[in-house]
Design an enzyme around this catalytic site. Structure first.
Site, short mmCIF file in Angstrom:
data_model
loop_
_atom_site.label_atom_id
_atom_site.label_comp_id
_atom_site.label_asym_id
_atom_site.label_seq_id
_atom_site.Cartn_x
_atom_site.Cartn_y
_atom_site.Cartn_z
CD GLU A 158 -5.79 0.02 5.82
OE1 GLU A 158 -4.82 -0.30 6.73
OE2 GLU A 158 -6.34 1.02 5.96
CB SER B 110 -4.04 8.61 14.00
OG SER B 110 -4.46 9.54 14.36
CG ASN B 111 -7.01 4.72 17.10
OD1 ASN B 111 -7.11 4.09 16.38
ND2 ASN B 111 -6.94 4.05 17.91
CD GLU B 112 -4.57 10.45 18.49
OE1 GLU B 112 -3.63 10.20 18.91
OE2 GLU B 112 -3.99 9.77 16.90
CD GLN C 214 -2.74 1.03 2.26
OE1 GLN C 214 -2.08 -0.33 3.35
NE2 GLN C 214 -3.76 2.19 2.26
N GLY C 215 0.56 2.05 -1.03
CA GLY C 215 1.59 2.82 -0.91
C GLY C 215 0.80 4.62 -0.78
CE1 TYR C 216 -3.95 4.27 -0.85
CE2 TYR C 216 -4.79 4.59 1.21
CZ TYR C 216 -4.85 3.96 -0.19
OH TYR C 216 -6.47 3.92 -1.02
CB SER C 217 1.86 6.66 5.54
OG SER C 217 0.63 6.49 5.70
#
Length: 396
Positions: free
Chosen positions: A244, A381-383, A126-129
């Site tokens: 996901e 992230s959970n935030e 996966q190329g996201y971040s």
């Protein structure tokens, strides 16, 4: 919804259990149940066993090679696999890019990529971040400039899980820098063996090579590998993340690890009695088990939404699922105490039968704990997930 299994569901569960009893290799099962590290060959071997049975893609429609199971059957299958101790089916192809290709891809892309995902001929990542675009993913800077029948891709992705094994990467790239940042992103499928692709390892605290940096230096990608429409990639990215985040809940694995925690706490002693009988520790375990039961009911409610993609409720599953996973590792460390501290990489890799510390159950737990710090960060992230819940569910 009816929370009791029907006779048909119970018969299906028996069928799954019989299959796992006869087809799950004992060496793979042992590595999973004892928290050892798995190799690419381990994952591929189990993938192909499931593929031969027609069970490797539980959520796929029959027309694309799925088994046509109901949501409850899918839940039963995943729970039984976790209980038995199977390796995970890597989600990047089966559960993440495949639904996007099914929903938005061309017929050529469906015909080419989906069978190769099913057979594990292609391993996906996966190329996201990116270094400057994690939680604020829409700020990504990797570019794709049209050049005839190709895009020229330049940029960098990071925290790319198991990219060292990958044949393909699905990437978010910026194709129009002049518009609002969410509106200038496209979704490309890139061959990892293309000239100009470089993978560099990131070795984490537990000394494992799980994640990587991926660099693109004038990489030529056929326009035919654009999924959907140019500059509509943000829509496809959100669709993928819903799938996901639902999978990240991992209820079955947490139930298995809860059983391990209880066994560990019955073995360990405090004041001459099993730790699990200590009121304070037992209360922590009980609170965790209640949270896990509530999460399972929520997962079942989400799965019961037949033929609908996961919505913002997937963020609820992601937050609660990862909170539970991290709490499990914390309580395991608390139960094992000092015996969890020695680090024995050779034992974790399966190069040594027993830990040098003398406690095979406790030896992997510190590494396991540190590795699971990531779960509240990846997949959004959970935030950020709490912001989504606040805005899209609570309307605040």
């Amino acid at each position: 919804m009816d929370l009791h299994y029907s006779d048909e569901d119970l018969a299906f569960r028996d069928q799954v259990r019989a299959f796992l009893d006869s087809h799950l290799p004992k060496d793979l099962q042992a590595r999973v149940l004892t928290h050892k590290r798995l190799s690419k060959d381990d994952f591929v071997r189990w993938h192909k066993i499931l593929a031969a049975q027609g069970w490797v893609a539980p959520g796929w429609p029959v027309e694309f090679g799925g088994p046509g199971w109901t949501p409850v059957q899918r839940h039963i299958f995943e729970e039984e696999c976790a209980r038995a101790g199977t390796p995970r089916v890597m989600p990047f192809g089966i559960d993440m890019v495949a639904p996007v290709i099914m929903a938005f891809g061309s017929q050529q892309q469906k015909d080419h990529f989906l069978p190769r995902i099913l057979s594990c001929e292609d391993w996906w990542c996966q190329g996201y971040s990116e270094p400057g675009a994690g939680s604020d993913l829409a700020s990504l800077k990797t570019t794709a400039v049209r050049d005839g029948d190709h895009y020229i891709v330049n940029g960098q992705k990071t925290w790319t899980t198991l990219a060292q094994h990958a044949d393909m990467i699905f990437c978010l790239v910026r194709t129009d820098p002049s518009v609002r940042k969410q509106e200038g992103i496209s979704f490309l499928l890139i061959d990892m063996h293309s000239p100009g692709v470089t993978v560099r390892p990131i070795i984490m605290l537990d000394e494992d090579h799980e994640v990587n940096e991926v660099f693109f230096d004038n990489v030529r990608v056929p326009v035919a590998n654009l999924v959907g429409q140019e500059n509509r990639g943000w829509t496809y990215a959100k669709y993928l993340l819903g799938h996901e985040r639902t999978g990240i809940a991992a209820v079955g694995r947490s139930k298995r690890e809860l059983a391990f925690l209880k066994r560990l706490a019955r073995r360990e002693q405090k004041n001459g009695r099993p730790l699990l009988e200590d009121p304070l520790f037992a209360a922590k375990v009980a609170d965790l088990e209640i949270e896990l039961m509530a999460l399972e009911m929520t997962v079942l409610r989400v799965l019961a939404k037949a033929n609908k993609a996961p919505g913002p409720e997937a963020s609820v599953l992601k937050v609660r699922g990862t909170d539970i996973q991290q709490t499990l590792t914390e309580l395991m460390l608390e139960a094992a105490g000092p015996m969890a501290l020695p680090f024995d990489a050779a034992f974790l890799e399966g190069e040594r039968e027993h830990s040098i510390a003398g406690d095979d159950d406790a030896a992997p737990l510190a590494s396991y704990y540190f590795n699971y710090r990531k779960t509240s960060i990846y997949g959004g992230s959970n935030e950020i997930q709490r912001n989504i819940i606040t805005q899209m569910i609570l309307g605040l």
